[in-house]
Design a protein around this motif. Structure first.
Motif, short mmCIF file in Angstrom:
data_model
loop_
_atom_site.label_atom_id
_atom_site.label_comp_id
_atom_site.label_asym_id
_atom_site.label_seq_id
_atom_site.Cartn_x
_atom_site.Cartn_y
_atom_site.Cartn_z
N SER A 126 -19.55 -16.74 -14.66
CA SER A 126 -18.27 -16.27 -15.19
C SER A 126 -17.79 -15.02 -14.46
CB SER A 126 -18.40 -15.95 -16.68
OG SER A 126 -18.66 -17.11 -17.41
N PHE A 127 -16.51 -15.01 -14.12
CA PHE A 127 -15.86 -13.85 -13.50
C PHE A 127 -14.55 -13.60 -14.23
CE2 PHE A 127 -18.27 -16.06 -10.17
CZ PHE A 127 -19.13 -15.06 -9.79
N GLY A 128 -14.32 -12.36 -14.64
CA GLY A 128 -13.05 -12.03 -15.29
C GLY A 128 -13.22 -11.77 -16.77
N ALA A 129 -12.20 -12.13 -17.52
CA ALA A 129 -12.16 -11.84 -18.96
C ALA A 129 -13.31 -12.49 -19.71
CB ALA A 129 -10.84 -12.34 -19.54
N GLU A 130 -13.83 -11.77 -20.68
CA GLU A 130 -14.88 -12.33 -21.53
C GLU A 130 -14.30 -13.45 -22.39
OE1 GLU A 130 -16.60 -9.17 -23.86
OE2 GLU A 130 -17.89 -8.54 -22.21
N ARG A 131 -15.07 -14.51 -22.53
CA ARG A 131 -14.67 -15.62 -23.41
C ARG A 131 -15.88 -16.03 -24.23
NH1 ARG A 131 -9.84 -18.53 -22.10
NH2 ARG A 131 -10.25 -19.62 -24.05
N ARG A 132 -15.60 -16.56 -25.40
CA ARG A 132 -16.65 -17.04 -26.30
C ARG A 132 -17.00 -18.49 -25.92
NH1 ARG A 132 -19.11 -15.05 -30.10
NH2 ARG A 132 -17.69 -13.32 -30.33
N PHE A 133 -18.29 -18.73 -25.76
CA PHE A 133 -18.85 -20.05 -25.48
C PHE A 133 -19.51 -20.51 -26.77
CE2 PHE A 133 -22.58 -22.56 -24.22
CZ PHE A 133 -22.07 -23.45 -23.30
N GLU A 134 -18.96 -21.54 -27.39
CA GLU A 134 -19.47 -22.01 -28.67
C GLU A 134 -20.26 -23.29 -28.48
OE1 GLU A 134 -15.99 -22.45 -31.13
OE2 GLU A 134 -15.83 -20.29 -31.44
N PHE A 135 -21.26 -23.50 -29.34
CA PHE A 135 -22.04 -24.72 -29.28
C PHE A 135 -22.36 -25.20 -30.69
CE2 PHE A 135 -24.55 -20.95 -28.25
CZ PHE A 135 -25.51 -20.92 -29.26
N LYS A 136 -22.52 -26.52 -30.81
CA LYS A 136 -22.90 -27.10 -32.09
C LYS A 136 -23.84 -28.27 -31.84
CE LYS A 136 -18.91 -30.20 -32.70
NZ LYS A 136 -17.79 -30.55 -33.56
N ASP A 173 -6.63 -13.47 -28.41
CA ASP A 173 -7.08 -12.10 -28.09
C ASP A 173 -7.25 -11.85 -26.60
OD1 ASP A 173 -7.22 -11.71 -30.83
OD2 ASP A 173 -9.34 -12.25 -30.92
N VAL A 174 -7.15 -12.88 -25.76
CA VAL A 174 -7.40 -12.74 -24.33
C VAL A 174 -6.11 -12.97 -23.55
CG1 VAL A 174 -8.68 -13.63 -22.34
CG2 VAL A 174 -9.82 -13.45 -24.57
N CYS A 175 -5.71 -11.96 -22.77
CA CYS A 175 -4.50 -12.08 -21.95
C CYS A 175 -4.83 -12.22 -20.47
CB CYS A 175 -3.61 -10.85 -22.15
SG CYS A 175 -3.04 -10.68 -23.84
N ALA A 176 -6.05 -11.88 -20.07
CA ALA A 176 -6.45 -11.89 -18.67
C ALA A 176 -7.12 -13.21 -18.30
CB ALA A 176 -7.39 -10.72 -18.40
N GLY A 177 -7.28 -13.44 -17.00
CA GLY A 177 -7.86 -14.67 -16.51
C GLY A 177 -9.38 -14.63 -16.39
N ARG A 178 -9.94 -15.83 -16.30
CA ARG A 178 -11.38 -15.99 -16.14
C ARG A 178 -11.64 -17.15 -15.21
NH1 ARG A 178 -14.80 -19.68 -19.01
NH2 ARG A 178 -16.98 -19.20 -18.63
N ILE A 179 -12.55 -16.95 -14.26
CA ILE A 179 -13.01 -18.02 -13.38
C ILE A 179 -14.40 -18.43 -13.85
CG2 ILE A 179 -13.77 -18.58 -11.02
CD1 ILE A 179 -10.73 -18.38 -11.28
N ASN A 180 -14.62 -19.73 -13.91
CA ASN A 180 -15.93 -20.25 -14.27
C ASN A 180 -16.37 -21.25 -13.21
OD1 ASN A 180 -17.30 -22.78 -15.97
ND2 ASN A 180 -18.17 -20.77 -16.32
N LEU A 181 -17.57 -21.08 -12.70
CA LEU A 181 -18.15 -22.01 -11.73
C LEU A 181 -19.33 -22.69 -12.41
CD1 LEU A 181 -18.40 -19.60 -8.63
CD2 LEU A 181 -16.45 -21.01 -9.33
N THR A 182 -19.29 -24.02 -12.50
CA THR A 182 -20.44 -24.73 -13.07
C THR A 182 -21.08 -25.59 -11.98
OG1 THR A 182 -18.96 -26.44 -13.94
CG2 THR A 182 -19.68 -24.74 -15.47
N PHE A 183 -22.29 -25.17 -11.63
CA PHE A 183 -23.05 -25.86 -10.60
C PHE A 183 -23.87 -26.98 -11.22
CE2 PHE A 183 -22.15 -21.79 -8.71
CZ PHE A 183 -21.88 -22.10 -7.39
N ARG A 184 -23.99 -28.08 -10.48
CA ARG A 184 -24.73 -29.24 -10.97
C ARG A 184 -25.29 -30.03 -9.81
NH1 ARG A 184 -20.24 -30.95 -14.69
NH2 ARG A 184 -19.88 -28.74 -14.67
N GLN A 185 -26.25 -30.87 -10.11
CA GLN A 185 -26.82 -31.79 -9.12
C GLN A 185 -26.40 -33.19 -9.50
OE1 GLN A 185 -28.64 -30.98 -6.35
NE2 GLN A 185 -28.76 -33.15 -5.79
N VAL A 186 -25.49 -33.75 -8.71
CA VAL A 186 -25.02 -35.11 -8.96
C VAL A 186 -26.01 -36.08 -8.30
CG1 VAL A 186 -23.15 -36.77 -8.58
CG2 VAL A 186 -22.64 -34.37 -9.09
N VAL A 187 -26.42 -37.10 -9.05
CA VAL A 187 -27.36 -38.08 -8.55
C VAL A 187 -26.58 -39.14 -7.78
CG1 VAL A 187 -29.06 -39.82 -9.20
CG2 VAL A 187 -28.89 -37.68 -10.49
N ILE A 188 -26.98 -39.41 -6.59
CA ILE A 188 -26.28 -40.40 -5.74
C ILE A 188 -26.83 -41.79 -6.03
CG2 ILE A 188 -25.79 -41.13 -3.38
CD1 ILE A 188 -26.02 -38.19 -2.58
#
Length: 188
Positions: A126-136, A173-188
């Motif tokens: 994550s780069f930029g504004a803080e954001r809440r990551f929720e899980f259930k 509550d968030v006015c600024a931007g956020r960049i998120n990079l999600t890395f993964r291994q794709v199976v060929i």
């Protein structure tokens, strides 16, 4: 049944000055396409900007939408190398999301598409504004959240994708931007 999510957050994986530079690059220099997708026969505008970068011959889709594969940029390759060295794990693709403000979001989902294999390790920067990551939990009513801070690395181990859903909800509550990079291994 695991009642505790198998995730770990590494704060300060990137220091503030470098995080700011990376954020500016993606906000000002990255080529963002108009993002439209189809779901259940209808067309929608994605509630964030998104690009997909991967090694040659890597294809990926979610919700039956095939993503256009772009080449790795020098910055994305450098970040990939740092993440791979830290985790002693390799990745062949990254999903780049730009949440322009608190209205941009991603709904409940698990990164458990067949292309990710049976044991998907997903790593999120994550780069930029803080954001809440929720899980259930998929079966129980257990919920939780973490705040994704500037320069933090979130490690989502395979059991997390099997047992939990996650999202980044809308917020006023968030006015600024956020960049998120999600890395993964794709199976060929």
């Amino acid at each position: 049944m695991a009642t505790k999510p198998d995730i770990e957050q590494i704060a300060g994986f990137y220091q503030p000055a470098e995080s700011d530079q990376i954020l500016r690059y993606f906000q000002q220099e990255h080529d963002w396409p108009e993002n439209r997708y189809r779901y259940s026969g209808r067309q929608f505008v994605l509630p964030r900007l998104q690009t997909w970068h991967a090694d040659a011959n890597i294809r990926y889709s979610y919700s039956n939408n095939l993503l256009e594969t772009r080449a790795w940029t020098p910055l994305l390759l450098a970040i990939r190398t740092k993440v791979e060295l830290f985790l002693a794990n390799s990745f062949n693709a990254v999903l780049v999301n730009y949440y322009r403000d608190g209205e941009d979001h991603v709904g409940w989902h698990a990164d458990d598409e067949p292309e990710l294999g049976k044991q998907p390790l997903i790593v999120s920067l994550s780069f930029g504004a803080e954001r809440r990551f929720e899980f259930k939990h998929k079966l129980s009513s257990k919920t939780g959240s973490v705040v994704l801070s500037q320069g933090s690395l979130l490690i989502m181990r395979p059991s997390f994708q099997h047992l939990w859903l996650h999202r980044v909800p809308k917020t006023h509550d968030v006015c600024a931007g956020r960049i998120n990079l999600t890395f993964r291994q794709v199976v060929i």
